[in-house]
Design a protein around this motif. Structure first.
Motif, PDB file in Angstrom:
ATOM      1  N   SER A 105      82.731   0.579   3.548  1.00  0.00           N
ATOM      2  CA  SER A 105      82.592   2.024   3.479  1.00  0.00           C
ATOM      3  C   SER A 105      82.050   2.478   2.132  1.00  0.00           C
ATOM      4  CB  SER A 105      83.952   2.685   3.727  1.00  0.00           C
ATOM      5  OG  SER A 105      84.848   2.351   2.693  1.00  0.00           O
ATOM      6  N   LEU A 106      81.704   3.750   2.093  1.00  0.00           N
ATOM      7  CA  LEU A 106      81.238   4.399   0.869  1.00  0.00           C
ATOM      8  C   LEU A 106      82.026   5.684   0.720  1.00  0.00           C
ATOM      9  CD1 LEU A 106      78.957   4.804  -1.392  1.00  0.00           C
ATOM     10  CD2 LEU A 106      77.872   6.238   0.316  1.00  0.00           C
ATOM     11  N   PHE A 107      82.534   5.935  -0.474  1.00  0.00           N
ATOM     12  CA  PHE A 107      83.222   7.191  -0.720  1.00  0.00           C
ATOM     13  C   PHE A 107      82.342   8.060  -1.598  1.00  0.00           C
ATOM     14  CE2 PHE A 107      85.872  10.131  -3.049  1.00  0.00           C
ATOM     15  CZ  PHE A 107      86.605  10.692  -2.027  1.00  0.00           C
ATOM     16  N   TYR A 108      81.986   9.223  -1.076  1.00  0.00           N
ATOM     17  CA  TYR A 108      81.276  10.246  -1.835  1.00  0.00           C
ATOM     18  C   TYR A 108      81.782  11.576  -1.312  1.00  0.00           C
ATOM     19  CZ  TYR A 108      77.797  13.298  -3.794  1.00  0.00           C
ATOM     20  OH  TYR A 108      77.188  14.320  -4.487  1.00  0.00           O
ATOM     21  N   LEU A 109      82.739  12.150  -1.976  1.00  0.00           N
ATOM     22  CA  LEU A 109      83.470  13.354  -1.564  1.00  0.00           C
ATOM     23  C   LEU A 109      84.326  13.101  -0.329  1.00  0.00           C
ATOM     24  CD1 LEU A 109      80.701  16.064  -2.113  1.00  0.00           C
ATOM     25  CD2 LEU A 109      82.485  15.385  -3.693  1.00  0.00           C
ATOM     26  N   LYS A 110      83.844  12.274   0.588  1.00  0.00           N
ATOM     27  CA  LYS A 110      84.581  11.857   1.782  1.00  0.00           C
ATOM     28  C   LYS A 110      84.274  10.378   2.005  1.00  0.00           C
ATOM     29  CE  LYS A 110      84.256  16.357   4.026  1.00  0.00           C
ATOM     30  NZ  LYS A 110      83.825  17.092   5.208  1.00  0.00           N
ATOM     31  N   THR A 111      84.963   9.765   2.952  1.00  0.00           N
ATOM     32  CA  THR A 111      84.721   8.361   3.269  1.00  0.00           C
ATOM     33  C   THR A 111      83.742   8.260   4.429  1.00  0.00           C
ATOM     34  OG1 THR A 111      86.949   7.796   2.543  1.00  0.00           O
ATOM     35  CG2 THR A 111      85.825   6.191   3.942  1.00  0.00           C
ATOM     36  N   TYR A 112      82.765   7.355   4.285  1.00  0.00           N
ATOM     37  CA  TYR A 112      81.749   7.144   5.316  1.00  0.00           C
ATOM     38  C   TYR A 112      81.643   5.658   5.618  1.00  0.00           C
ATOM     39  CZ  TYR A 112      80.339  11.794   3.830  1.00  0.00           C
ATOM     40  OH  TYR A 112      80.329  13.128   3.510  1.00  0.00           O
ATOM     41  N   CYS A 113      81.528   5.287   6.896  1.00  0.00           N
ATOM     42  CA  CYS A 113      81.273   3.892   7.223  1.00  0.00           C
ATOM     43  C   CYS A 113      79.823   3.580   6.853  1.00  0.00           C
ATOM     44  CB  CYS A 113      81.547   3.606   8.696  1.00  0.00           C
ATOM     45  SG  CYS A 113      80.386   4.336   9.869  1.00  0.00           S
ATOM     46  N   LEU A 114      79.529   2.317   6.597  1.00  0.00           N
ATOM     47  CA  LEU A 114      78.186   1.954   6.147  1.00  0.00           C
ATOM     48  C   LEU A 114      77.130   2.192   7.226  1.00  0.00           C
ATOM     49  CD1 LEU A 114      78.733  -1.161   3.901  1.00  0.00           C
ATOM     50  CD2 LEU A 114      78.526   1.234   3.269  1.00  0.00           C
ATOM     51  N   GLU A 115      77.514   2.128   8.494  1.00  0.00           N
ATOM     52  CA  GLU A 115      76.553   2.423   9.571  1.00  0.00           C
ATOM     53  C   GLU A 115      76.080   3.876   9.481  1.00  0.00           C
ATOM     54  OE1 GLU A 115      75.043   0.462  11.886  1.00  0.00           O
ATOM     55  OE2 GLU A 115      75.936  -1.139  10.698  1.00  0.00           O
ATOM     56  N   CYS A 116      77.003   4.797   9.285  1.00  0.00           N
ATOM     57  CA  CYS A 116      76.637   6.217   9.164  1.00  0.00           C
ATOM     58  C   CYS A 116      75.868   6.476   7.871  1.00  0.00           C
ATOM     59  CB  CYS A 116      77.877   7.094   9.239  1.00  0.00           C
ATOM     60  SG  CYS A 116      78.584   7.169  10.907  1.00  0.00           S
ATOM     61  N   VAL A 117      76.211   5.758   6.813  1.00  0.00           N
ATOM     62  CA  VAL A 117      75.490   5.897   5.544  1.00  0.00           C
ATOM     63  C   VAL A 117      74.030   5.513   5.754  1.00  0.00           C
ATOM     64  CG1 VAL A 117      75.237   4.956   3.219  1.00  0.00           C
ATOM     65  CG2 VAL A 117      77.491   5.593   4.059  1.00  0.00           C
ATOM     66  N   LYS A 118      73.799   4.392   6.453  1.00  0.00           N
ATOM     67  CA  LYS A 118      72.427   3.948   6.715  1.00  0.00           C
ATOM     68  C   LYS A 118      71.641   4.969   7.533  1.00  0.00           C
ATOM     69  CE  LYS A 118      73.687  -0.910   6.561  1.00  0.00           C
ATOM     70  NZ  LYS A 118      73.961  -2.115   7.376  1.00  0.00           N
ATOM     71  N   LYS A 119      72.320   5.614   8.473  1.00  0.00           N
ATOM     72  CA  LYS A 119      71.657   6.598   9.342  1.00  0.00           C
ATOM     73  C   LYS A 119      71.351   7.899   8.603  1.00  0.00           C
ATOM     74  CE  LYS A 119      73.926   4.889  13.493  1.00  0.00           C
ATOM     75  NZ  LYS A 119      74.946   5.190  14.507  1.00  0.00           N
ATOM     76  N   THR A 120      72.138   8.228   7.577  1.00  0.00           N
ATOM     77  CA  THR A 120      71.991   9.515   6.893  1.00  0.00           C
ATOM     78  C   THR A 120      71.626   9.364   5.422  1.00  0.00           C
ATOM     79  OG1 THR A 120      74.346   9.598   6.408  1.00  0.00           O
ATOM     80  CG2 THR A 120      73.622  10.669   8.442  1.00  0.00           C
ATOM     81  N   VAL A 121      71.077   8.218   5.051  1.00  0.00           N
ATOM     82  CA  VAL A 121      70.801   7.932   3.647  1.00  0.00           C
ATOM     83  C   VAL A 121      69.868   8.979   3.026  1.00  0.00           C
ATOM     84  CG1 VAL A 121      68.849   6.364   4.039  1.00  0.00           C
ATOM     85  CG2 VAL A 121      70.326   6.064   2.030  1.00  0.00           C
TER      86      VAL A 121
END
Length: 65
Positions: free
Chosen positions: A34-50
């Protein structure tokens, strides 16, 4: 990590995590999950919304891969 709330000697583990802010699926807080930036995001969603993330975060992601 060892669960601090379990009785001694049980060997129970505690996994820290949260739900992804986009897909709402549970994800652990490990940097590989996961990635935390103000909230927690799974890496799949991070890749989709980079493209919607700040450049500082995208630069860190590029260094990671």
């Amino acid at each position: 990590m060892k669960d601090p709330f379990s009785p001694p000697g049980n060997g129970e583990i505690l996994i820290m995590g949260a739900d992804c802010a986009i897909c709402e699926e549970p994800v652990c807080v490990d940097k590989q999950c996961s990635l935390f930036y103000l909230k927690t995001y799974c890496l799949e969603c991070v890749k989709k919304t980079v493209d919607k993330l700040p450049q500082e975060i995208t630069n860190k992601l590029k260094k990671k891969s």
